[in-house]
Design an enzyme around this catalytic site. Structure first.
Site, PDB file in Angstrom:
ATOM      1  N   ARG A  95       0.838  -1.210   0.000  1.00 13.88           N
ATOM      2  CA  ARG A  95       0.000   0.000   0.000  1.00 13.88           C
ATOM      3  C   ARG A  95       0.864   1.248   0.000  1.00 13.88           C
ATOM      4  NH1 ARG A  95      -3.975  -2.138  -1.667  1.00 13.88           N
ATOM      5  NH2 ARG A  95      -5.569  -3.086  -0.409  1.00 13.88           N
ATOM      6  N   HIS A 153       5.773   1.901   6.150  1.00 11.78           N
ATOM      7  CA  HIS A 153       6.798   0.974   5.658  1.00 11.78           C
ATOM      8  C   HIS A 153       7.007   1.086   4.153  1.00 11.78           C
ATOM      9  CE1 HIS A 153       6.068  -0.965   9.612  1.00 11.78           C
ATOM     10  NE2 HIS A 153       7.376  -1.004   9.563  1.00 11.78           N
ATOM     11  N   CYS A 154       5.948   1.318   3.403  1.00 13.36           N
ATOM     12  CA  CYS A 154       6.081   1.468   1.958  1.00 13.36           C
ATOM     13  C   CYS A 154       6.822   2.756   1.611  1.00 13.36           C
ATOM     14  CB  CYS A 154       4.711   1.421   1.280  1.00 13.36           C
ATOM     15  SG  CYS A 154       3.947  -0.222   1.389  1.00 13.36           S
ATOM     16  N   GLN A 155       6.542   3.823   2.351  1.00 13.60           N
ATOM     17  CA  GLN A 155       7.273   5.073   2.133  1.00 13.60           C
ATOM     18  C   GLN A 155       8.750   4.895   2.468  1.00 13.60           C
ATOM     19  OE1 GLN A 155       5.587   8.509   4.036  1.00 13.60           O
ATOM     20  NE2 GLN A 155       3.581   8.183   3.110  1.00 13.60           N
TER      21      GLN A 155
END
EC number: 1.11.1.24
Length: 161
Positions: A36, A41-43
């Site tokens: 997502r 965490h994705c950023q």
């Protein structure tokens, strides 16, 4: 059946979008799937890749992030993280299925399908050279870069006859 290490990566279609892996022959391609956009965490993972982008480029490697988020979510994500590499919206999850990274989850009582956080390294010949299943968003970009440094010297596109 999902692609495995050693498999040739075909061009793929997701919705109206076509991802032409064949156009990147002659260079390494790092494809990282993430669940997502606009989550912590994705950023973190995307920013780590962005910070090392010049080093990947020096090794003739392209970066590509893929998730099933909408185009609007991806645009916001690119702006927030100031990404200078492409993100691909896999709206139909065909790439997620092709690479075998689909994760079924229950969020707020609703069944969802999204990409697992996994990464693939595609060789200049268009073949999956490595697959990372366990990914720590904080250190993963460095890990991929180190692997690429160790395995790319004999296969640099500018040295190919």
């Amino acid at each position: 059946m999902a692609l495995q290490v050693g498999a040739c990566v075909p061009d793929a279609v997701s919705g109206a979008e076509v991802l032409r892996f064949s156009e990147w022959r002659g260079q390494w391609v790092v494809v990282f799937f993430f669940p997502r956009s606009n989550t912590t965490h994705c950023q973190l993972q995307a920013r780590r890749f962005q910070a090392l982008l010049p080093e990947f480029e020096h090794l003739h490697a392209r970066l590509l992030g893929i998730s099933s988020d909408t185009v609007a979510q991806q645009v916001t994500f690119r702006e927030i993280c100031r990404l200078q590499f492409p993100l691909f919206t896999d709206s139909t999850q065909q790439l997620i299925e092709l690479f075998g990274v689909r994760e079924d989850d229950l969020i707020d009582g609703e069944s969802t399908h999204r990409a697992k956080r996994q990464t693939f390294l595609i060789s200049p010949e268009g073949v999956i050279a490595h697959h990372w299943v366990q990914v720590d968003p904080n250190t993963h970009a460095s890990e991929v870069l180190e692997y690429l440094r160790a395995h790319s010297s004999a296969r640099r596109p500018d040295l190919l006859g």
